[in-house]
Design an enzyme around this catalytic site. Structure first.
Site, short mmCIF file in Angstrom:
data_model
loop_
_atom_site.label_atom_id
_atom_site.label_comp_id
_atom_site.label_asym_id
_atom_site.label_seq_id
_atom_site.Cartn_x
_atom_site.Cartn_y
_atom_site.Cartn_z
N LYS A 43 64.44 68.29 -16.88
CA LYS A 43 63.82 67.89 -18.13
C LYS A 43 62.51 68.62 -18.42
O LYS A 43 62.23 69.00 -19.55
CB LYS A 43 63.59 66.38 -18.16
CG LYS A 43 62.79 65.86 -16.98
CD LYS A 43 62.74 64.35 -16.94
CE LYS A 43 62.13 63.84 -15.65
NZ LYS A 43 63.03 64.01 -14.50
N LYS A 58 61.38 64.06 -22.00
CA LYS A 58 62.66 63.59 -22.52
C LYS A 58 62.61 63.43 -24.04
O LYS A 58 63.59 63.73 -24.74
CB LYS A 58 63.03 62.27 -21.85
CG LYS A 58 63.27 62.42 -20.34
CD LYS A 58 63.39 61.09 -19.64
CE LYS A 58 63.58 61.26 -18.15
NZ LYS A 58 63.59 59.97 -17.42
N GLY A 77 61.01 51.50 -3.96
CA GLY A 77 61.50 52.86 -4.14
C GLY A 77 61.66 53.29 -5.58
O GLY A 77 62.16 54.39 -5.85
N ILE A 102 73.46 57.75 -18.54
CA ILE A 102 73.78 57.32 -19.90
C ILE A 102 74.22 58.53 -20.74
O ILE A 102 73.46 59.49 -20.88
CB ILE A 102 72.55 56.66 -20.57
CG1 ILE A 102 72.04 55.50 -19.73
CG2 ILE A 102 72.90 56.20 -21.98
CD1 ILE A 102 70.74 54.91 -20.22
#
Length: 430
Positions: free
Chosen positions: A107, A207, A189, A138
């Site tokens: 990205k 993004k 995490g 997605i």
């Protein structure tokens, strides 16, 4: 009829995502071959630490010379999951020059140099696919680039960073402070040891640049995206949001101007009504809300990060690119024909929630209202609570430009009766 000669894949990077890509290529080899029309073969894996044991990967495939791997000439597709700007940029352009198409999850690089990479792909008649660069598993890039290619997208509004959504969700649901919620995200995490890229909005901004470029057929670079982190969001902000029937999310917002003549791209915390679909997105999940002329409102939801989810998006691109390769074709490239200008944040119009610490005495509200009026900012609601000579004054505006609101706040700070501006937050998703 299936072709017997395999399509050869070079994998750049074998970390959390890369190792999952290799695993799925191996365990699902027969299914992938059936879907593509030819077998796919992992022909090489470029890593920094060759001595590390990588389960399921033939050590003979491992190399530290990524440049030599992409220059081999027999590689059909290069999968780049190393991240960062260099050497990823040079490796991708070298791959194009030596006959390979590219699937990337990078990205940061795409937001900074997407136009140059697309140009290199087109010049060499190769594919550049990057579904995994935004929102993990997605499906979002392909619907915007292909499924909605005949529609006019007006707005893309989304939660595109799981770490920040986990933190804000924890603050909302438990009343925890920012640091406490961040500590829990780190322990589980979800947050890196250095969470700056997430909590300061850099990840989401990259993004947003990619999404805006695709949605509006316009080149939008990372530098064009207004960015504001969420480290200053407090438990008090959530309390105010709840009083308004809202919650707080870190949003990436890409919009076409009402007159269609420009676009904006921004990332910042915002209050959204509990009735909005994005308000119910919990934990580390991502969701993106797309508004267009013909299809209306669409929502894409799912895990936005992690090895397996991101690898799923990579493999989806790999199948598409391999199919193109077999057919001697390429998929859609960059569409930047609209070339709309990107407006600065000062031109953005939205609602605002402003919390002021003021003196608890007659006339304060009138002074504050006068300042708002002088700067052309209309007030929607006002709430005041006071005790022992001090008061909290919460003002919610009607829609106003960022520039006019900035001038208003500067003038408010000069009032003797205003002790300080406790918080300013935009209100979205009306």
């Amino acid at each position: 009829m299936m072709r017997t000669r395999p399509l050869k894949v070079a994998l750049l990077g074998c970390g959390v995502v890369g190792s999952e890509v290799a695993r799925i290529m191996t365990t699902h080899a027969d299914d992938l071959a059936a879907r593509i029309g030819a077998p796919v073969e992992l022909a090489g894996v470029a890593v920094r630490r060759p001595s590390k044991v990588r389960e399921g990967i033939d050590p003979a495939l491992v190399t530290t010379d990524a440049t030599a791997l992409v220059k081999r000439g027999d590689i059909d597709v290069v999968v780049e999951v190393i991240g960062g700007i260099e050497p990823a940029r040079s490796l991708i352009t070298t791959a194009f020059e030596h006959g390979a198409s590219v699937v990337s999850a990078n990205k940061a690089l795409l937001a900074q140099d997407g136009a140059a990479l697309h140009a290199a792909a087109e010049e060499n008649d190769k594919d550049l696919y990057y579904e995994a660069a935004v929102a993990g598993a997605i499906p979002l890039i392909r619907p915007l680039r292909e499924s909605l290619a005949g529609d006019k997208v007006n707005r893309v509004l989304g939660i595109v960073n799981g770490t920040t959504n986990f933190i804000l969700d924890k603050m909302d649901s438990t009343g925890a402070g920012y640091q406490e919620a961040l500590d829990e995200a780190t322990a589980l995490g979800y947050a890196e040891a250095d969470p700056t890229a997430d909590v300061e909005g850099f990840d989401a901004a990259a993004k947003a640049a990619i999404l805006a470029g695709i949605a509006f057929h316009t080149r939008v670079r990372l530098d064009d995206v207004y960015r504001e982190g969420m480290t200053e969001v407090t438990a008090a902000d959530f309390a105010s949001a709840k009083e308004m029937g809202c919650t707080i999310k870190l949003l990436a917002i890409c919009e076409r101007a009402a007159d269609g003549g420009s676009v904006t791209a921004r990332v910042h915390p915002a209050m959204i009504p509990l009735s909005h679909p994005l308000a119910s997105v919990r934990g580390a999940y991502n969701a993106v809300f797309v508004e267009s002329d013909a299809s209306g409102q669409l929502m894409f939801y799912g895990p936005g990060a992690g090895g397996a989810p991101t690898a799923s998006a990579v493999l989806g691109d790999l199948v598409a690119v391999c199919r193109n390769r077999l057919n001697g074709a390429t998929g859609p490239g960059e569409s930047a024909y609209a070339a709309l200008p990107v407006s600065p944040m000062g031109d953005v119009v939205t609602r605002y929630h402003i919390s002021l610490d003021v003196a608890d005495k007659p006339g304060v509200l009138a002074q504050v209202a006068t300042v708002f009026a002088e700067h052309g900012v209309s007030i929607d609601t006002v709430r005041q609570q006071g005790k022992d000579g001090e008061a909290s004054l919460v003002v919610v505006t009607h829609r106003a430009s960022d520039a006019s609101l900035t001038g208003t706040v500067e003038a408010l700070r000069k009032l003797d009766t205003v002790r300080g501006v406790a918080s300013i937050m935009r209100v979205e998703g009306e």
